[in-house]
Enzyme design. Structure first.
Site, PDB file in Angstrom:
ATOM      1  N   LYS A 118       0.817  -1.117   0.212  1.00  0.00           N
ATOM      2  CA  LYS A 118       0.027  -0.109  -0.084  1.00  0.00           C
ATOM      3  C   LYS A 118       0.747   1.366  -0.012  1.00  0.00           C
ATOM      4  O   LYS A 118       1.936   1.176   0.544  1.00  0.00           O
ATOM      5  CB  LYS A 118      -0.773  -0.002   1.308  1.00  0.00           C
ATOM      6  CG  LYS A 118      -2.113   0.866   1.270  1.00  0.00           C
ATOM      7  CD  LYS A 118      -3.452   0.022   0.344  1.00  0.00           C
ATOM      8  CE  LYS A 118      -4.412   0.753   0.299  1.00  0.00           C
ATOM      9  NZ  LYS A 118      -5.527   0.064  -0.194  1.00  0.00           N
ATOM     10  N   ASP A 158      -7.105   4.239  -4.334  1.00  0.00           N
ATOM     11  CA  ASP A 158      -7.780   4.095  -3.029  1.00  0.00           C
ATOM     12  C   ASP A 158      -8.563   5.500  -2.681  1.00  0.00           C
ATOM     13  O   ASP A 158      -8.662   5.903  -3.699  1.00  0.00           O
ATOM     14  CB  ASP A 158      -6.597   3.560  -1.957  1.00  0.00           C
ATOM     15  CG  ASP A 158      -7.250   3.128  -0.761  1.00  0.00           C
ATOM     16  OD1 ASP A 158      -7.768   2.007  -0.551  1.00  0.00           O
ATOM     17  OD2 ASP A 158      -7.495   3.637   0.174  1.00  0.00           O
TER      18      ASP A 158
HETATM   19  P1  NDP Z   1     -13.153   7.455  -2.519  1.00  0.00           P
HETATM   20  O1  NDP Z   1     -12.083   8.452  -2.419  1.00  0.00           O
HETATM   21  O2  NDP Z   1     -13.938   7.443  -3.926  1.00  0.00           O
HETATM   22  O3  NDP Z   1     -14.314   7.840  -1.472  1.00  0.00           O
HETATM   23  C1  NDP Z   1     -14.015   7.902  -0.089  1.00  0.00           C
HETATM   24  C2  NDP Z   1     -15.390   8.230   0.697  1.00  0.00           C
HETATM   25  O4  NDP Z   1     -15.124   8.063   2.112  1.00  0.00           O
HETATM   26  C3  NDP Z   1     -15.638   9.550   0.709  1.00  0.00           C
HETATM   27  O5  NDP Z   1     -16.911   9.534   0.719  1.00  0.00           O
HETATM   28  C4  NDP Z   1     -15.073  10.095   1.686  1.00  0.00           C
HETATM   29  O6  NDP Z   1     -15.704  11.435   2.085  1.00  0.00           O
HETATM   30  C5  NDP Z   1     -15.288   9.045   2.600  1.00  0.00           C
HETATM   31  N1  NDP Z   1     -14.311   9.145   3.881  1.00  0.00           N
HETATM   32  C6  NDP Z   1     -13.083   9.317   3.739  1.00  0.00           C
HETATM   33  N2  NDP Z   1     -12.164   9.427   4.729  1.00  0.00           N
HETATM   34  C7  NDP Z   1     -13.443   9.609   5.706  1.00  0.00           C
HETATM   35  C8  NDP Z   1     -13.232   9.986   7.065  1.00  0.00           C
HETATM   36  N3  NDP Z   1     -12.126   9.989   7.704  1.00  0.00           N
HETATM   37  N4  NDP Z   1     -14.358   9.930   7.859  1.00  0.00           N
HETATM   38  C9  NDP Z   1     -15.657   9.842   7.190  1.00  0.00           C
HETATM   39  N5  NDP Z   1     -15.656   9.303   5.615  1.00  0.00           N
HETATM   40  C10 NDP Z   1     -14.691   9.486   5.049  1.00  0.00           C
HETATM   41  O7  NDP Z   1     -12.334   6.072  -1.994  1.00  0.00           O
HETATM   42  P2  NDP Z   1     -13.081   4.401  -2.224  1.00  0.00           P
HETATM   43  O8  NDP Z   1     -14.538   4.556  -2.250  1.00  0.00           O
HETATM   44  O9  NDP Z   1     -12.227   3.954  -3.198  1.00  0.00           O
HETATM   45  O10 NDP Z   1     -12.532   3.931  -0.846  1.00  0.00           O
HETATM   46  C11 NDP Z   1     -13.333   3.798   0.429  1.00  0.00           C
HETATM   47  C12 NDP Z   1     -12.969   2.488   1.144  1.00  0.00           C
HETATM   48  O11 NDP Z   1     -12.965   1.454   0.342  1.00  0.00           O
HETATM   49  C13 NDP Z   1     -11.563   2.752   1.621  1.00  0.00           C
HETATM   50  O12 NDP Z   1     -11.666   2.129   3.023  1.00  0.00           O
HETATM   51  C14 NDP Z   1     -10.648   2.107   0.974  1.00  0.00           C
HETATM   52  O13 NDP Z   1      -9.497   1.581   1.403  1.00  0.00           O
HETATM   53  C15 NDP Z   1     -11.466   0.782   0.422  1.00  0.00           C
HETATM   54  N6  NDP Z   1     -11.218   0.033  -0.959  1.00  0.00           N
HETATM   55  C16 NDP Z   1     -11.193   0.836  -2.082  1.00  0.00           C
HETATM   56  C17 NDP Z   1     -11.200  -0.091  -3.231  1.00  0.00           C
HETATM   57  C18 NDP Z   1     -11.018   0.576  -4.527  1.00  0.00           C
HETATM   58  O14 NDP Z   1     -10.929  -0.238  -5.352  1.00  0.00           O
HETATM   59  N7  NDP Z   1     -11.130   1.767  -4.769  1.00  0.00           N
HETATM   60  C19 NDP Z   1     -10.869  -1.592  -3.078  1.00  0.00           C
HETATM   61  C20 NDP Z   1     -10.843  -2.125  -1.809  1.00  0.00           C
HETATM   62  C21 NDP Z   1     -11.366  -1.285  -0.632  1.00  0.00           C
HETATM   63  P3  NDP Z   1     -14.985  12.658   2.026  1.00  0.00           P
HETATM   64  O15 NDP Z   1     -15.191  13.372   0.721  1.00  0.00           O
HETATM   65  O16 NDP Z   1     -15.723  13.859   2.958  1.00  0.00           O
HETATM   66  O17 NDP Z   1     -13.401  12.476   2.384  1.00  0.00           O
HETATM   67  O1  2IT Z   2      -7.498  -1.729  -0.901  1.00  0.00           O
HETATM   68  C1  2IT Z   2      -7.858  -2.267  -1.993  1.00  0.00           C
HETATM   69  O2  2IT Z   2      -7.765  -3.530  -2.293  1.00  0.00           O
HETATM   70  C2  2IT Z   2      -7.496  -1.295  -2.980  1.00  0.00           C
HETATM   71  N1  2IT Z   2      -7.356  -0.062  -2.803  1.00  0.00           N
HETATM   72  C3  2IT Z   2      -7.249  -1.581  -4.510  1.00  0.00           C
HETATM   73  C4  2IT Z   2      -6.006  -2.320  -4.402  1.00  0.00           C
HETATM   74  C5  2IT Z   2      -5.680  -2.700  -6.027  1.00  0.00           C
HETATM   75  O3  2IT Z   2      -4.335  -2.960  -6.235  1.00  0.00           O
HETATM   76  O4  2IT Z   2      -6.373  -2.791  -6.905  1.00  0.00           O
END
Ligand code: NDP
Ligand code: 2IT
Length: 440
Positions: A118, A158
């Site tokens: 990461k 992420d």
């Molecule tokens: P985005 O940046 O697209 O969205 C993040 C969302 O979470 C926003 O709505 C943001 O709100 C909110 N958020 C972030 N930090 C905080 C906080 N401290 N408190 C409250 N709300 C918060 O990210 P993703 O949707 O990609 O990621 C969301 C989660 O999914 C994370 O935990 C990530 O690690 C996990 N994930 C993502 C993957 C991917 O493929 N993208 C794969 C697997 C897991 P705001 O705009 O106000 O910050």
């Molecule tokens: O938490 C996760 O699995 C991710 N943010 C996606 C990682 C990836 O390499 O697609």
């Protein structure tokens, strides 16, 4: 655990992630001598390396700004390092170490040959112009490029890193190295990206929930679902819930949550995606746009009665009190789109209550699995069809679900402890590869 605590002072998220896995692994490996002799758990909990570096960039007012960047390469025992990059002001080494550690088990669970890593920075993309984000991404990659490569370490997105940031970083990598390779995933379709990667994490989490429900003769159809977040994972989870006949009634961001009792239908979701990605808007404005909805400032959505919950925002967003409230209000299943959204108190409560509880390393693995397929397509220099990839995603999620069943069965009951199942299944593959290599 005491040793891990001493070696990693001031890193609560990392310790939390290790403790959560260790609780299951200790019990499992108690009679497996070679895992002790070769100190496997201790070695997995010590990243192969942590690289940190300075990232300087110039803002639109010609001020010089300095950020810190990191790449944590946790383990490449079963494949090249793989995992996302997070840009958020709250990013610390502890958070990236916990994410890289979790990623190692998650990637193993997918069945694909990917190690765990990461990276990220404490850069805050909110309120920055496109050009500022571009200059930051270029500067970040100018250092990161030394540590990555299509057979070494393949980053992706992420929190705070989506298609725009991946584009800027890929462009800079290509410019520095003069090589067009699959060094990043989540790329645009025009330059080596894969169909279905964008949707995969959110869709996958809902497929995982569907697998858990169908095993006990239930389905998503008609279920009221509470979702947190409003980014990539949350919006695609809502999309799939709706397609499968469920009703998603909440979304959130760091300022609060909206409750829409009528359900977030296709049209409202379309508006939300545009509003969040194109205008970088806040979720509170959903309630101005759709009068049936209410915005609750500074709160999280776990007090809203529901059948199912999908935490899709960030770590530690469900504590013990939230977990109790969810279950008391009738929640029968939780599938984590985010990484480690439930703290240890919450996990212990869900476990004790014997609800269907899918931890992030199992439920959100659809994203990295599609990244694995993007790598395969890049290596073969071809593109698979949307139908093929949608099927692959369903198959991968079912495979992860079934791997959890192998180790998650609770003796004398029909109940599956998915957290134990995923921790052990994820661990065994990595551990056996490490045994094969000897002490390295
Ligand atoms: P985005 O940046 O697209 O969205 C993040 C969302 O979470 C926003 O709505 C943001 O709100 C909110 N958020 C972030 N930090 C905080 C906080 N401290 N408190 C409250 N709300 C918060 O990210 P993703 O949707 O990609 O990621 C969301 C989660 O999914 C994370 O935990 C990530 O690690 C996990 N994930 C993502 C993957 C991917 O493929 N993208 C794969 C697997 C897991 P705001 O705009 O106000 O910050
Ligand atoms: O938490 C996760 O699995 C991710 N943010 C996606 C990682 C990836 O390499 O697609």
């Amino acid at each position: 655990m005491e040793g891990v605590g001493k070696r990693n002072p001031g890193q609560p998220e990392f310790l939390q992630a290790v403790r959560e896995v260790a609780e299951d692994i200790f019990d499992y490996i108690i009679h497996k001598k070679e895992y002790h002799e070769y100190q496997i758990l201790r070695r997995i909990a010590e990243p192969d390396r942590v690289v940190s570096f300075r990232v300087c960039w110039e803002d639109d007012n010609n001020n010089i700004r300095v950020q810190r960047g990191w790449r944590v390469q946790n383990s490449n025992a079963i494949g090249p390092y793989k995992g996302g990059i997070r840009f958020h002001p709250g990013v610390t080494e502890s958070i990236l170490k916990f994410l890289a550690f979790e990623q190692t088990f998650k990637n193993s669970l997918t069945g694909l040959p990917m190690g765990g890593a990461k990276g990220g920075s404490n850069f805050n993309p909110k309120g920055k112009s496109d050009h500022e984000v571009m200059r930051f991404c270029q500067s970040f990659m100018t250092e990161l490029y030394r540590h990555v490569g299509e057979n070494i370490d393949i980053p992706a997105g992420d929190i705070g890193v989506g298609a725009r940031e991946i584009g800027y970083m890929f462009g800079q990598h290509k410019r520095i190295t003069n090589r067009f390779t699959g060094v990043l995933t989540g790329k645009g379709l025009e330059y080596g990206g894969s169909l279905v990667r964008t949707e995969a994490t959110g869709y996958g989490a809902v497929y995982f929930a569907q697998n858990m429900l169908s095993r006990v003769g239930n389905a998503i159809d008609g279920k009221v679902c509470v979702v947190s977040g409003s980014g990539n994972v949350a919006t695609h989870a809502v999309e799939k819930i709706t397609q499968l006949g469920g009703k998603a009634v909440t979304l959130s961001d760091s300022l609060g949550f909206i409750h829409d009792p009528d359900g977030i239908d296709e049209e409202k979701l379309h508006w939300t995606k545009e509003h969040k990605t194109r205008n970088h808007g806040r979720i509170s404005e959903y309630a101005d746009r759709f009068p049936g909805a209410t915005f609750y400032e500074g709160q999280r959505p776990w007090s809203v009665p529901c059948d199912m919950a999908f935490p899709c925002a960030t770590e530690n967003e469900i504590n013990g009190t939230d977990a109790r409230r969810l279950v008391q209000n009738g929640c029968i299943a939780v599938a984590e789109g985010a990484n480690m959204p439930t703290n240890l108190d919450g996990i212990h409560f869900f476990r004790g209550a014997r609800i269907l509880y899918a931890p992030g390393k199992a439920a959100n693995a659809g994203g990295v699995a599609l990244s694995g397929f993007e790598m395969s397509q890049n290596s073969a220099r071809l593109s698979w069809s949307e139908d093929e990839l949608q099927e692959h995603l369903k198959t991968v999620m079912r495979g992860i679900h079934d791997r959890c069943l192998e180790h998650g069965g609770l003796a004398g009951t029909d109940h599956i402890d998915y957290i134990r199942g995923s921790n052990i299944a994820g661990f065994v593959k990595v551990a056996n590869a490490m045994l094969a290599y000897g002490v390295v």
